[in-house]
Design an enzyme around this catalytic site. Sequence first.
Site, PDB file in Angstrom:
ATOM      1  CB  CYS A  29      45.155  32.343  36.425  1.00  0.00           C
ATOM      2  SG  CYS A  29      43.838  33.188  35.175  1.00  0.00           S
ATOM      3  CE  LYS A  30      39.451  34.337  41.675  1.00  0.00           C
ATOM      4  NZ  LYS A  30      39.287  35.310  42.759  1.00  0.00           N
TER       5      LYS A  30
END
Length: 111
Positions: A29-30
Amino acid sequence: SGKRRKRVEILEHAAEFVRGIGGARITCCKSAKDRTSMSVTLEQARVLRGAFGLSAEQSDTFVDLSRSYGVRRENARKNIGQPRYAFNRVQLKMLPREYRPPQQTIGASTT
């Protein structure tokens, strides 16, 4: 029309397929800590279930213990200075049950 359940089975089937053909797969994820941690611990439990015949209950226990005491908490600590997953209430409501952290591991919603 009512609440729809997110269908996460496609992720499990894709992971099984890739493993079956000897491939590699990544999850990110980010910030590579919260959603990634939920995905990685869930996948680890699925691998253990397949390799060692863990029951669904044992698998769920492994996921909770990994998310509570495992190395993914250390990743969160290094990112935000505390060993807490940074999900806010809206994010938690949107996460499928399989991807929710134990309540005691949730901290500030800093990402």
